[in-house]
Write a protein that holds these residues in place. Sequence first.
Motif, short mmCIF file in Angstrom:
data_model
loop_
_atom_site.label_atom_id
_atom_site.label_comp_id
_atom_site.label_asym_id
_atom_site.label_seq_id
_atom_site.Cartn_x
_atom_site.Cartn_y
_atom_site.Cartn_z
N GLY A 107 20.69 75.77 93.77
CA GLY A 107 20.26 77.06 93.28
C GLY A 107 20.60 78.12 94.31
N TRP A 108 21.21 79.21 93.88
CA TRP A 108 21.55 80.31 94.76
C TRP A 108 20.67 81.51 94.42
N LEU A 109 19.82 81.88 95.35
CA LEU A 109 18.94 83.03 95.18
C LEU A 109 19.45 84.17 96.06
N VAL A 110 19.79 85.28 95.43
CA VAL A 110 20.25 86.46 96.15
C VAL A 110 19.10 87.44 96.26
N PHE A 150 9.07 78.36 98.14
CA PHE A 150 10.09 77.31 98.04
C PHE A 150 9.45 75.93 98.19
N ASP A 151 8.62 75.77 99.21
CA ASP A 151 8.04 74.47 99.53
C ASP A 151 7.12 73.99 98.40
N ARG A 152 6.26 74.89 97.92
CA ARG A 152 5.32 74.51 96.86
C ARG A 152 6.02 74.19 95.55
N SER A 153 7.23 74.71 95.38
CA SER A 153 7.99 74.46 94.16
C SER A 153 8.85 73.21 94.26
N GLY A 154 8.81 72.54 95.40
CA GLY A 154 9.59 71.32 95.57
C GLY A 154 11.03 71.57 95.93
N ILE A 163 14.07 72.62 98.96
CA ILE A 163 14.46 72.68 100.37
C ILE A 163 15.58 73.70 100.52
N VAL A 164 15.69 74.29 101.70
CA VAL A 164 16.73 75.28 101.98
C VAL A 164 17.92 74.58 102.61
N LEU A 165 19.07 74.63 101.93
CA LEU A 165 20.30 74.03 102.45
C LEU A 165 20.99 74.96 103.44
N GLY A 166 20.79 76.25 103.27
CA GLY A 166 21.45 77.21 104.15
C GLY A 166 21.21 78.62 103.64
N LEU A 191 21.79 85.25 100.67
CA LEU A 191 21.97 84.24 99.63
C LEU A 191 21.36 82.95 100.15
N TRP A 192 20.26 82.54 99.54
CA TRP A 192 19.58 81.29 99.90
C TRP A 192 20.15 80.16 99.04
N ARG A 193 20.63 79.11 99.69
CA ARG A 193 21.10 77.92 98.97
C ARG A 193 19.96 76.91 98.94
N LEU A 194 19.50 76.61 97.74
CA LEU A 194 18.32 75.76 97.55
C LEU A 194 18.68 74.49 96.79
N ALA A 195 17.88 73.46 97.01
CA ALA A 195 18.05 72.21 96.27
C ALA A 195 16.68 71.59 96.04
N ALA A 196 16.57 70.76 95.04
CA ALA A 196 15.32 70.07 94.76
C ALA A 196 15.06 69.03 95.86
N ARG A 197 13.83 68.98 96.35
CA ARG A 197 13.50 68.07 97.44
C ARG A 197 13.74 66.62 97.05
N ASP A 198 13.50 66.29 95.80
CA ASP A 198 13.69 64.92 95.34
C ASP A 198 15.00 64.75 94.56
N GLY A 199 15.87 65.73 94.71
CA GLY A 199 17.12 65.69 93.93
C GLY A 199 18.26 65.01 94.63
#
Length: 353
Positions: free
Chosen positions: A276-279, A299-303, A305-308, A345-353
């Motif tokens: 997920g890319w959040l601008v 971010f944390d409560r939604s499951g 993690i920040v990739l970069g 631009l936050w690069r996000l991913a599911a913690r369990d993904g």
Amino acid sequence: MVIAGDELRADDAMRLASEGTAMLWRGDFPGARQLLDALKRRLDRLRVQAGPDLTLTFHRHRQARAHRTRILSMIVIELGPDYAIDLRRAPDIRLACREAYGDASEASLVSLQELLGVVGAHEWRRRGVQIPALDARIHPHYGVFAPTRNEYVDLVAEAEFPARVGTAFDIGTGTGVLAALLARRGAERVIATDIAPRAVACATDNIDRLGLADRVQIVHTDGYPDGRADLVVCNPPWVPAAPTSSIELGVFDRKGQMLAEFVRGLPGHLTAGGQGWLVLSDLAERLGLRTRAQLTDLFDRSGLIVLGRSDVRPRHPRASGGRGQRSRGPEDPLAAVRAAEVVSLWRLAARDG
């Protein structure tokens, strides 16, 4: 409401508007514009002074903007059933009104300030906005936020693209600029959503102009479409505050609802290994309206993690510390904050993904 004409003095118009009395203009059309400009000059003198409490300064600034909008809306023009204006030296704005409002079968009243915005939107739509990352023009419609700040587009254009993107989502597409960019960068299929019918029509028009209709689908819905995607992009309103006009919906969201809903729903709409890319601008953080900890906790409560994260400094005129703005209005009390703004631009991913 009172009938007004060329004999009305600006000071009297200011008094009437401040009392909540609208003025139905019956004089020369250029005279109405001159009166509106005179009201603007009087309002420009009511400057909000920058103070040590940035949050308080921001709220006072927003109150002043709301007051300005209310006062300037009090000069009213009558439009005929076909949007013609029966005033001396009035321009032909029928096409601009049809683009903004659709067809009309009866007379109507509209504030002159609104009407000038409609005409301005028509010119934006006709000329378009050059987007270097697309090497093409995007044509914004009335009521749809124009992509005049290229830094957020550039962030999406320059971020490392996943090896394969079968499906991408663009949440809150607006003009469709990011959906078009995702398709140009190699996404095989893009689903772009927006809750506003005007945005849906605008994005559809732009995607058709760019010849991408076979790969980009525009969907009228609130938030996510059905299914999952390899890449989900969202550029939500950046500032949790009340908008004072429809066009400000692209910047202000009273409680940051769209941001929160995007983040909370992201894990359930990503494929395995998807991103997920959040601008997002940090302007709200600098104004004390949101903290960085609140964002990362979300971010944390939604499951997630920040990739970069990729950062860029805005290049628009207001980010220069207010230089070049004085000829168009009062000095911005938040100029120093805007000069320090960073868009990420936050690069996000599911913690369990």
